[in-house]
Motif scaffolding. Structure first.
Motif, PDB file in Angstrom:
ATOM      1  N   THR A  94      28.998  39.685  -4.430  1.00 52.18           N
ATOM      2  CA  THR A  94      28.415  39.044  -5.817  1.00 52.18           C
ATOM      3  C   THR A  94      28.922  38.491  -6.525  1.00 52.18           C
ATOM      4  N   PRO A  95      29.833  37.140  -6.893  1.00 54.85           N
ATOM      5  CA  PRO A  95      30.513  37.012  -8.216  1.00 54.85           C
ATOM      6  C   PRO A  95      30.096  36.374  -9.038  1.00 54.85           C
ATOM      7  N   VAL A  96      29.960  36.272 -10.651  1.00 52.48           N
ATOM      8  CA  VAL A  96      29.634  35.860 -11.401  1.00 52.48           C
ATOM      9  C   VAL A  96      29.387  34.843 -11.307  1.00 52.48           C
ATOM     10  N   SER A  97      28.686  34.295 -11.926  1.00 57.56           N
ATOM     11  CA  SER A  97      28.714  32.547 -11.833  1.00 57.56           C
ATOM     12  C   SER A  97      29.876  32.262 -12.886  1.00 57.56           C
ATOM     13  N   GLN A  98      30.080  31.229 -12.330  1.00 53.79           N
ATOM     14  CA  GLN A  98      30.875  30.168 -13.338  1.00 53.79           C
ATOM     15  C   GLN A  98      30.473  28.606 -13.214  1.00 53.79           C
ATOM     16  N   CYS A  99      28.960  28.597 -13.208  1.00 54.40           N
ATOM     17  CA  CYS A  99      28.655  27.198 -13.944  1.00 54.40           C
ATOM     18  C   CYS A  99      27.799  27.349 -14.939  1.00 54.40           C
ATOM     19  N   SER A 100      27.229  26.395 -15.083  1.00 56.46           N
ATOM     20  CA  SER A 100      27.542  26.053 -16.213  1.00 56.46           C
ATOM     21  C   SER A 100      25.491  26.140 -16.179  1.00 56.46           C
ATOM     22  N   ASN A 101      25.103  26.463 -17.035  1.00 56.91           N
ATOM     23  CA  ASN A 101      23.168  27.113 -17.474  1.00 56.91           C
ATOM     24  C   ASN A 101      22.810  26.236 -16.234  1.00 56.91           C
ATOM     25  N   ASP A 102      22.246  24.928 -15.958  1.00 54.49           N
ATOM     26  CA  ASP A 102      21.374  24.379 -14.952  1.00 54.49           C
ATOM     27  C   ASP A 102      22.215  24.209 -13.759  1.00 54.49           C
ATOM     28  N   TRP A 103      23.215  24.868 -13.564  1.00 56.98           N
ATOM     29  CA  TRP A 103      24.275  24.578 -12.384  1.00 56.98           C
ATOM     30  C   TRP A 103      23.596  25.537 -11.018  1.00 56.98           C
ATOM     31  N   ILE A 104      23.787  25.233  -9.414  1.00 56.90           N
ATOM     32  CA  ILE A 104      23.627  26.660  -8.691  1.00 56.90           C
ATOM     33  C   ILE A 104      24.981  26.599  -8.082  1.00 56.90           C
ATOM     34  N   GLN A 105      25.055  28.056  -7.884  1.00 58.92           N
ATOM     35  CA  GLN A 105      26.707  27.790  -7.491  1.00 58.92           C
ATOM     36  C   GLN A 105      26.129  28.105  -5.925  1.00 58.92           C
ATOM     37  N   TYR A 106      27.095  27.782  -5.905  1.00 58.24           N
ATOM     38  CA  TYR A 106      27.317  28.011  -3.542  1.00 58.24           C
ATOM     39  C   TYR A 106      28.576  27.900  -3.112  1.00 58.24           C
ATOM     40  N   GLN A 107      29.147  29.161  -2.692  1.00 59.83           N
ATOM     41  CA  GLN A 107      30.920  29.479  -2.333  1.00 59.83           C
ATOM     42  C   GLN A 107      31.126  28.872  -3.581  1.00 59.83           C
ATOM     43  N   MET A 108      32.239  28.139  -3.741  1.00 63.02           N
ATOM     44  CA  MET A 108      33.138  27.318  -4.384  1.00 63.02           C
ATOM     45  C   MET A 108      32.673  26.614  -4.910  1.00 63.02           C
ATOM     46  N   LYS A 109      31.476  26.113  -5.496  1.00 60.93           N
ATOM     47  CA  LYS A 109      30.870  24.883  -6.347  1.00 60.93           C
ATOM     48  C   LYS A 109      29.593  25.095  -7.186  1.00 60.93           C
ATOM     49  N   CYS A 110      29.412  24.143  -7.273  1.00 61.97           N
ATOM     50  CA  CYS A 110      28.716  24.676  -8.330  1.00 61.97           C
ATOM     51  C   CYS A 110      27.745  22.763  -8.605  1.00 61.97           C
ATOM     52  N   TYR A 111      26.523  22.804  -8.211  1.00 60.48           N
ATOM     53  CA  TYR A 111      25.819  21.811  -8.191  1.00 60.48           C
ATOM     54  C   TYR A 111      24.740  21.356  -9.442  1.00 60.48           C
ATOM     55  N   PHE A 112      24.250  20.368  -9.183  1.00 59.05           N
ATOM     56  CA  PHE A 112      23.221  20.197  -9.860  1.00 59.05           C
ATOM     57  C   PHE A 112      22.115  19.011  -9.932  1.00 59.05           C
ATOM     58  N   ILE A 113      20.802  19.743  -9.306  1.00 54.28           N
ATOM     59  CA  ILE A 113      19.963  19.433  -8.365  1.00 54.28           C
ATOM     60  C   ILE A 113      18.500  18.602 -10.168  1.00 54.28           C
ATOM     61  N   SER A 114      18.770  16.467  -9.369  1.00 58.21           N
ATOM     62  CA  SER A 114      18.034  16.284 -10.799  1.00 58.21           C
ATOM     63  C   SER A 114      16.622  16.407 -10.752  1.00 58.21           C
ATOM     64  N   SER A 115      16.350  16.154 -11.466  1.00 61.52           N
ATOM     65  CA  SER A 115      14.684  16.020 -11.689  1.00 61.52           C
ATOM     66  C   SER A 115      14.676  15.027 -12.384  1.00 61.52           C
ATOM     67  N   MET A 116      15.190  13.971 -12.554  1.00 66.31           N
ATOM     68  CA  MET A 116      15.286  12.798 -12.941  1.00 66.31           C
ATOM     69  C   MET A 116      15.455  11.518 -11.542  1.00 66.31           C
ATOM     70  N   LYS A 117      15.202  10.387 -12.052  1.00 67.14           N
ATOM     71  CA  LYS A 117      15.349   9.162 -10.710  1.00 67.14           C
ATOM     72  C   LYS A 117      16.491   7.836 -11.555  1.00 67.14           C
ATOM     73  N   ASP A 118      17.194   7.886 -10.504  1.00 68.62           N
ATOM     74  CA  ASP A 118      18.237   6.684 -11.503  1.00 68.62           C
ATOM     75  C   ASP A 118      18.977   6.153  -9.904  1.00 68.62           C
ATOM     76  N   THR A 119      19.473   4.694 -10.168  1.00 71.44           N
ATOM     77  CA  THR A 119      19.959   4.261  -9.000  1.00 71.44           C
ATOM     78  C   THR A 119      21.606   5.112  -8.938  1.00 71.44           C
ATOM     79  N   TRP A 120      22.182   4.843  -6.881  1.00 68.73           N
ATOM     80  CA  TRP A 120      22.530   5.417  -7.584  1.00 68.73           C
ATOM     81  C   TRP A 120      24.106   5.627  -8.409  1.00 68.73           C
TER      82      TRP A 120
END
Length: 195
Positions: A75-101
């Protein structure tokens, strides 16, 4: 204290056995007991102090072992910022806001990321657990009604089906569909976990 101060001499032991204890050695040695080795008191105290220091050092090292991540751990230590989620070798940000593409892509760019590029079915399953029934922009786009491209400029290999293939796809908990790019939706950004 000299090295001879900590020596155990047979002479001192044999003299004590014979009951010939002198005044000079009586304060320097502990009381003699039958069958025991006689050690000068300062040496005995020094030995106890050294043993205590070693015990404390061993306890500190063993406690420290549990506070530090194991570099060989699964279990690697997360290298992602606070609001980001790590999965495999990527960090993901899941927005709570809405906007255009386009505005969603700008947000991701400001964070050195792109709208999510989904490379595998495993990754798709991982993301679907976060989107629930809401719609989230992903980094796929078809601007010229020809080739679908990811936001990292790679061509889409059609490894999943899209319902309603309009210009800008989104992900929800059941499938990937698409909508008008000007519609405000949530979005998902991703970037390599090492950045």
């Amino acid at each position: 204290m000299h090295s001879e101060d900590c020596s155990i001499g047979e002479n001192s032991s044999s003299h004590l056995e014979k009951g010939e204890q002198s005044n000079a050695t009586s304060s320097y040695f502990a009381t003699y007991h039958e069958g025991s080795i006689q050690v000068p008191i300062p040496c005995a105290v020094m030995n106890v102090v050294i043993i205590m220091i070693l015990i404390i050092a061993l306890i500190s090292l063993s406690v420290g072992k549990y506070n530090c991540p194991d570099p060989l751990s699964d279990t690697p230590v997360s290298q992602c910022s606070n609001d980001w989620i790590q999965y495999q070798m990527k960090c993901y940000f899941i927005s709570s806001m809405k906007d255009t593409w386009t505005m969603a892509q700008r947000f991701c760019s400001k964070h050195k990321a792109t709208l999510v590029v989904i490379d595998s079915e495993e990754e798709m399953i991982f993301l679907k657990q976060y989107v629930d029934k809401m719609k989230y922009w992903i980094g796929l786009k078809n601007e010229t009604s020809q080739t679908w491209k990811w936001s990292n400029s790679n061509e889409f290999s059609n490894w999943f089906n899209m319902t309603k293939p309009e210009t800008c796809p989104f992900l929800n908990s059941t499938d990937v569909s698409s909508a008008d790019c000007q519609k405000p939706l949530h979005w998902i950004c991703n970037k390599p976990s090492s950045s």
